[in-house]
Every structure is written in structure tokens, then in C-alpha cells.
Design an enzyme around this catalytic site. Structure first.
Site, mmCIF file in Angstrom:
data_model
loop_
_atom_site.group_PDB
_atom_site.id
_atom_site.type_symbol
_atom_site.label_atom_id
_atom_site.label_comp_id
_atom_site.label_asym_id
_atom_site.label_seq_id
_atom_site.Cartn_x
_atom_site.Cartn_y
_atom_site.Cartn_z
ATOM 1 N N HIS A 44 -5.670 -18.140 -7.722
ATOM 2 C CA HIS A 44 -4.375 -17.443 -6.416
ATOM 3 C C HIS A 44 -3.454 -17.346 -7.475
ATOM 4 C CE1 HIS A 44 -2.558 -17.950 -2.323
ATOM 5 N NE2 HIS A 44 -2.074 -17.123 -3.311
ATOM 6 N N LEU B 119 0.392 -10.859 -9.682
ATOM 7 C CA LEU B 119 0.924 -10.390 -10.961
ATOM 8 C C LEU B 119 1.870 -9.124 -10.631
ATOM 9 C CD1 LEU B 119 -2.349 -10.310 -13.207
ATOM 10 C CD2 LEU B 119 -0.628 -12.193 -12.984
ATOM 11 N N ASN C 127 -1.506 -8.127 -2.695
ATOM 12 C CA ASN C 127 -0.219 -7.667 -2.057
ATOM 13 C C ASN C 127 0.849 -7.108 -3.061
ATOM 14 O OD1 ASN C 127 0.513 -10.207 -3.348
ATOM 15 N ND2 ASN C 127 1.946 -10.955 -1.702
ATOM 16 N N ASN D 5 6.036 -20.132 1.008
ATOM 17 C CA ASN D 5 5.203 -20.088 2.342
ATOM 18 C C ASN D 5 3.750 -20.591 1.889
ATOM 19 O OD1 ASN D 5 6.835 -19.062 4.096
ATOM 20 N ND2 ASN D 5 6.556 -16.820 3.585
ATOM 21 N N ASP E 197 -0.551 -20.273 -7.329
ATOM 22 C CA ASP E 197 0.095 -19.263 -6.279
ATOM 23 C C ASP E 197 1.262 -18.980 -6.732
ATOM 24 O OD1 ASP E 197 0.847 -17.934 -3.953
ATOM 25 O OD2 ASP E 197 1.439 -19.537 -2.840
ATOM 26 N N HIS F 296 9.724 -13.784 -8.522
ATOM 27 C CA HIS F 296 10.496 -12.734 -7.959
ATOM 28 C C HIS F 296 11.499 -12.601 -8.724
ATOM 29 C CE1 HIS F 296 8.503 -12.762 -3.739
ATOM 30 N NE2 HIS F 296 8.500 -14.129 -3.881
HETATM 31 O O1 DOR Z 1 5.450 -18.295 -0.874
HETATM 32 C C1 DOR Z 1 4.648 -17.166 -0.996
HETATM 33 N N1 DOR Z 1 4.918 -16.151 -1.792
HETATM 34 N N2 DOR Z 1 3.592 -17.338 -0.137
HETATM 35 C C2 DOR Z 1 2.842 -16.420 -0.222
HETATM 36 O O2 DOR Z 1 1.768 -16.577 0.448
HETATM 37 C C3 DOR Z 1 3.034 -14.943 -0.825
HETATM 38 C C4 DOR Z 1 3.859 -15.339 -1.819
HETATM 39 C C5 DOR Z 1 4.318 -13.797 -2.585
HETATM 40 O O3 DOR Z 1 3.395 -12.835 -2.657
HETATM 41 O O4 DOR Z 1 5.381 -13.889 -2.931
HETATM 42 ZN ZN ZN Z 2 -0.533 -17.262 0.579
#
Ligand code: DOR
Ligand code: ZN
Length: 427
Positions: free
Chosen positions: A61, A64, A95, A280, A307, A311
Site C-alpha cells: 500500500h 507513487l 488514486n 486518513n 501508506d 504531498h
Molecule cells: O492520508 C491518506 N492519504 N489516506 C489515504 O487513504 C490516501 C492518502 C493519499 O492518497 O494521499
Molecule cells: Zn487509505
């Protein structure tokens, strides 16, 4: 570099019940020999004395960001950051923009990873619904044929329970695991952090733990009714761990992961570290943090996934409710887990290594996480004693967004090999 002899390290290979001082000979991309004092005069020698030799880590998980959000991360930077973290096989979520909801995007990601990747094996995860909109299912068979190894709308929950049911039936028939982002958005209700004392003090809208747990319960019950397998992403609450524990005891085919940040940080960090803690599901309380650790220790939670959610700095340099959610996780995962799980006495090294290698590999059927003779020569050399302080400005990832900058941990990845080739060495 045709032959490499990794000499003198402590080999921990839980898939094969190995924990001891062994040399490992790599040749032709594979593990050629595992033995004491291997004699290979024509091999390049890599000393691992005083260090751990582990199967390359497997992350089911991560994000990229390519295609579409290359300003946050791209396949080149993300795979280099993964290699630094010791990850040799990684599964990237859908996503992106465009969303990985069709064979064309899946093929693009694989091709890009071949061309620009740091050598790390990249496995795309296909979207469950078109555009992640939660309305129409994607072509699961087509995604699988193009190379998707699992299905997920991660980042967004599948709110429509009927659609979720059909998705689970079709995914199961296709032999693809559904990786579920569990949050009921009506219960989240614009909450931006865990609801509790800290959110009240900070004056921030909270999200109750039940927002996550309601959907974990739904997904478990639907999987149970169908006799299907389901996987719960990034479990963060004590109640969520308990739901999974009880389901497993009933024989439900549920698997689950948690992420390093839920093992190391709580909502108390929000006041200290600001928007870097926004994620999240949100960081929870000390009680939840410990429950996630106990869940890993007793096998309720099957594996650790980063995860990794890079950003841009600007997306965090704002007020809490406007800040992007996510933590850049590749480059700190091993140190956080080694410190919080092994150093703090919750598990033996072998168990942690299993949680980061063969356990996730087995969940998705990836050819990884094991260093038996004939397996891919994907391995990590780590120093279990090195204490170091995280400095996000030094990250390889474009995403410098971590609340762990300035924190000190024990355990560090020194070198990473994929298919017998060195893809990372710490200076
Ligand atoms: O905090 C998060 N960021 N949770 C997610 O489920 C998606 C992820 C993201 O794509 O930035
Ligand atoms: Zn998630």
C-alpha cells in the site's frame, strides 16, 4: 556485477525459518547459495558483519502519484525512496490522474517503472470503481490481465454497500483481493483529526473511531456472508482491531494491515507537529496505538504497509482543515517499526521481518519475501543498532511530509538489492 557474496551478516528469513549467521551468494538475479563461509573467489564481496540480512521489504500500500501528480512524487523518485527504505516490491494505489481504472493506465505504470524505476518491483493496484467515484465497477479481468495485483479505491471508501457486495463477489471470482479504505464519510462528517480531548482543545472538527469501525464491520460481514476474502487497509483503532480479531476467530477470510505512523504517533502529536500529522484515517489515542501493536503481535493484523502518501510542501503549509492528508513513509518505516516493535519488546525480530516481507507477499501472491535458494535475490542489509534522527529535508522522496522529522529511532537500512543488483546504499 554477476556474482555477489553477502558475507557475515545475521540472516533473518522467516519464510524459511532461518535466523543465524550465514553468507548469501547472489547470482543471475537469484539466491544461489545460503551457507556458512561460502567460498566464491569470483564474487564481489559485500560485508554484512554486525548487520542484519533480510528479504527485501514488501509494501502492499503506497502512493507513487504518477500519472498526474508528479509534483508530489513520480515513479522515479518514489521507487528510489522505496529502495532507501528497503522496499523491493511495492504496490501502488490507483488514486492517480487519470485514475488507474483501466488496463491502459496499469500498463503505463508498469512501463514507467521499467523505464524510470530504481529497479524496485512495482505492482499496480487497480481501482474498484471508475474514477474512484463509487458508482460503476471497473473491468476487473481487464485490470488483472494488464498486471494489477489487487483492487482498491484507497483514499475513498465504497459507500454503496450493494456495490461493495458485487465488487467483492467479482474480485473473489477473479482471485483479486479487495483492499478496503474503511471510513464512513457521513460519520467522518468533515472531521479532520481523531475526535477526543485533543480535537476539542485544538478546536478542530473530530472524526470518531466508529467512522472507521462501522465500515470495517460492514466489510467483514459482507465478506462473511459471501465466503469471500477481504483486506482492511490501515487499521487505526482498538475497536477495529477487535472486530478483525473476532471475525478471524469465526473463520472469516479477513486480512488487515496497519501503518508505521499508527504504531508511533497519536493525536497528541497534532498540537506539536501541526498539519504534518494529518492523515486518513487519523492518528488516534495511546490506547489505539497500543491496540495496533498488540494486533500485530498476536496475528490479528497480518502485515505492515507504509501508506506512503507524499504531498507537496504547499499542501501542508496551510491550516489544518485545508491540509492534504498523508505521510511520506518509505524512508522511516523500518526504523519506526524496529524501534517501536522490537526495541520496545513487543516482538522478536523474526516476527517484524515476517510482517514486512513474506506476510504481505503471501496476501497478494507476490513472488517476494523469501530468500531460499532459487528465490529472487531481493534483500536488505540493515544496521539494528544505528540510532539516527529523521531529517525530512534529506528524504529522497519528493514528499517531505512527515511528522517524524526530528525524532530519533534505532535501526537503519544500509543497502538494498533487487535481483542481485544494488539499488541503494546509504552514504
Ligand atoms: O492520508 C491518506 N492519504 N489516506 C489515504 O487513504 C490516501 C492518502 C493519499 O492518497 O494521499
Ligand atoms: Zn487509505
Amino acid at each position: 556485477m554477476s556474482k555477489v557474496l553477502v558475507r557475515g551478516g545475521r540472516l533473518i528469513d522467516p519464510a524459511n525459518g532461518v535466523n543465524g549467521l550465514f553468507d548469501v551468494l547472489l547470482e543471475g538475479g537469484l539466491v544461489r547459495q545460503v551457507a556458512n563461509a561460502i567460498h566464491a573467489p569470483d564474487a564481489q564481496i559485500v560485508s554484512a558483519e554486525g548487520r542484519l540480512v533480510l528479504p527485501g521489504f514488501v509494501d502492499i500500500h503506497c502512493h507513487l502519484r504518477e500519472p498526474g501528480y508528479e509534483y508530489k512524487e513520480d515513479i522515479a523518485s518514489g521507487t528510489r525512496a522505496a529502495a532507501r527504505g528497503g522496499f523491493t516490491s511495492i504496490c501502488c494505489m490507483a488514486n492517480t490522474s487519470p485514475v488507474n481504472d483501466n488496463a491502459g493506465v496499469t500498463a503505463f505504470i508498469r512501463k514507467k517503472a521499467e523505464e524510470d524505476g530504481a529497479g524496485v518491483r512495482v505492482y499496480p493496484v487497480g481501482a474498484v470503481t471508475k474514477g474512484l467515484e463509487g458508482l460503476a465497477l471497473t473491468d476487473f479481468a481487464g485490470l488483472k490481465a494488464a498486471g494489477a495485483v489487487a483492487l482498491s479505491d484507497d483514499g475513498r471508501p465504497i459507500a454503496d454497500a450493494g456495490l461493495f457486495r458485487r465488487a467483492l463477489e467479482l474480485a473473489d471470482a477473479e482471485g483479486l483481493l479487495l483492499l478496503c479504505h474503511c471510513e464512513d464519510l457521513l460519520l467522518v462528517n468533515d472531521g479532520v483529526m481523531n475526535e477526543g480531548l485533543v480535537s476539542a482543545r485544538a478546536g478542530l472538527a473530530g472524526s470518531i473511531r466508529a467512522a472507521e469501525e462501522v465500515m470495517i464491520a460492514r466489510d467483514i460481514l459482507v465478506a462473511e456472508a459471501l465466503g469471500a476474502r477481504v483486506h482492511i487497509c490501515h487499521v487505526s483503532t482498538k475497536g477495529g482491531v477487535q472486530l478483525i480479531r473476532e471475525a478471524k476467530a469465526r473463520g472469516v477470510g479477513v486480512a488487515a494491515e496497519t501503518a508505521p505512523h499508527y504504531l508511533a504517533a497519536t493525536d497528541a502529536w497534532v498540537e506539536r507537529k501541526g498539519t504534518l500529522t494529518r492523515v486518513n484515517p487519523p492518528l488516534r489515542t495511546e490506547d489505539d496505538r497500543l491496540a495496533c501493536i498488540y494486533g500485530l503481535a498476536d496475528g490479528t493484523l497480518d502485515c505492515i504497509a507504509t501508506d506512503h502518501a507524499p504531498h507537496h510542501a504547499n499542501e501542508k503549509a496551510t491550516d489544518y482543515p485545508s491540509a492534504a492528508s498523508g505521510i511520506s513513509g518509505f524512508e522511516t518505516a523500518f526504523a519506526i517499526c524496529w524501534t517501536h516493535l522490537v526495541e520496545h519488546g513487543y516482538m522478536e525480530p523474526d516476527q517484524l521481518v515476517a510482517l514486512m516481507t513474506n506476510a504481505p507477499a503471501r496476501l497478494l501472491g507476490l513472488p517476494a519475501g523469501s530468500l531460499a535458494v532459487g528465490d529472487a535475490a531481493d534483500l536488505v542489509i540493515a544496521d539494528p543498532h544505528e540510532r539516527w534522527t529523521v531529517d525530512a529535508s534529506d528524504f529522497i522522496s519528493k514528499g517531505k511530509n512527515t511528522p517524524f522529522s526530528g525524532e530519533t529511532y534505532t535501526g537503519r537500512v544500509r543497502e538494498t538489492f533487487v535481483a542481485g543488483q544494488r539499488v541503494f546504499k546509504e552514504a
